[in-house]
Structure formats: structure tokens, C-alpha cells
Design a protein around this motif. Structure first.
Motif, PDB file in Angstrom:
ATOM      1  N   THR A   4       0.839  -1.190   0.000  1.00 15.17           N
ATOM      2  CA  THR A   4       0.000   0.000   0.000  1.00 15.17           C
ATOM      3  C   THR A   4       0.878   1.246   0.000  1.00 15.17           C
ATOM      4  O   THR A   4       2.021   1.202   0.406  1.00 15.17           O
ATOM      5  N   THR A   8      -1.754   2.416   7.529  1.00 17.15           N
ATOM      6  CA  THR A   8      -2.988   1.837   8.074  1.00 17.15           C
ATOM      7  C   THR A   8      -2.850   1.684   9.581  1.00 17.15           C
ATOM      8  O   THR A   8      -1.764   1.835  10.142  1.00 17.15           O
ATOM      9  N   ASP A   9      -3.966   1.335  10.234  1.00 16.66           N
ATOM     10  CA  ASP A   9      -3.941   1.102  11.676  1.00 16.66           C
ATOM     11  C   ASP A   9      -2.979  -0.033  12.015  1.00 16.66           C
ATOM     12  O   ASP A   9      -2.310  -0.001  13.050  1.00 16.66           O
TER      13      ASP A   9
END
Length: 143
Positions: A4, A8-9
Motif C-alpha cells: 500500500t 494503516t492502523d
């Protein structure tokens, strides 16, 4: 490792387990152009008490603790950090761009074909350098 282009978390959780704050991850990724993996796994340097060993010499050379710390953080040895005269930057490698590359960077940004972060990663420089090129600042003003 990560497929990605955004954080992100899950990335923040990994970073937290490695003792890296969310703010630090964002700064490393967005401002410094680090890969996600490097941003969430590279340990934060631990401050040493080397200052105490060099303090007297540093004071004689008008090198403050803050300047000493910054110089060591930027890769100097403690001895180099206290011996280099204040106001001296030493030798710093700087990426040189050809006129064609500068024109390409400006065109890609103006036509919204690439973000400044993508270009920074492509050329191996910071986002700030790309911003300076696009906005004709500093050494890129007359190119």
C-alpha cells in the motif's frame, strides 16, 4: 513487504510495538519519504551521555549541547561535532538536477500526474526538495 502507499492502523500498531509514535511514523513516511517498513521498524536512536565526555571541549569551541546533538544525529562523530567551528556545515552531498529533470518534475506536478511525495521517492530526495523545485525556490529559482 507492504503493498500500500498509505499508512494503516496495522502499521501504527507495529510501530507502537517497536516504540515508535504515530506522529513519528507520519513524519518519517510523509516528510522524509521513508518506506512504510522502515518508518515503522527503524528504532529511534537512544541519546547517549557522550556530551558529558566532550562538554568542556565543546564549550571552548562555542558548540552548544543542542548543536552537538544535532551534529551527532546527522552522522558526525562526537569529536567532529565538537571540533567543527560553529557556522560551518562541512561537506554535505546535494542532489544535482539537470534542467530536463527540473522541467519534468514541474510538468508532472502541474498536470497532477504525480504527487510531490511520489517524485521525491523516484528521485531519492525529500518532499521539500521537490516543493522547492516546483515553486522555484532556492537554487532552483532560475532553472
Amino acid at each position: 513487504m507492504y503493498l500500500t502507499d498509505d499508512l494503516t492502523d496495522e502499521h501504527y500498531l507495529i510501530a507502537e510495538k517497536n516504540g515508535i509514535s504515530r506522529k513519528n511514523v507520519k513524519q518519517r513516511f510523509w516528510d522524509y519519504g521513508w518506506s512504510i517498513e522502515k518508518a515503522i521498524t527503524k528504532p529511534i536512536p537512544v541519546k547517549t551521555s557522550e556530551w558529558e565526555n566532550w562538554k568542556e571541549t565543546a564549550i571552548q569551541n562555542r558548540v552548544s549541547n543542542a548543536l552537538y546533538t544535532q551534529r551527532v544525529k546527522n552522522g558526525m562523530t562526537p569529536e567532529q561535532a565538537v571540533m567543527m567551528p560553529v557556522g560551518s556545515r562541512g561537506v554535505r552531498p546535494q542532489k544535482k538536477f539537470k534542467a530536463e529533470q527540473i522541467a519534468e518534475i514541474r510538468e508532472l506536478c502541474q498536470n497532477k500526474k504525480c504527487t510531490q511525495i511520489q517524485l521525491a521517492r523516484k528521485y531519492g530526495v525529500s518532499r521539500t526538495t521537490i516543493w522547492n523545485i516546483v515553486n522555484k525556490k532556492t537554487v532552483y529559482a532560475n532553472v
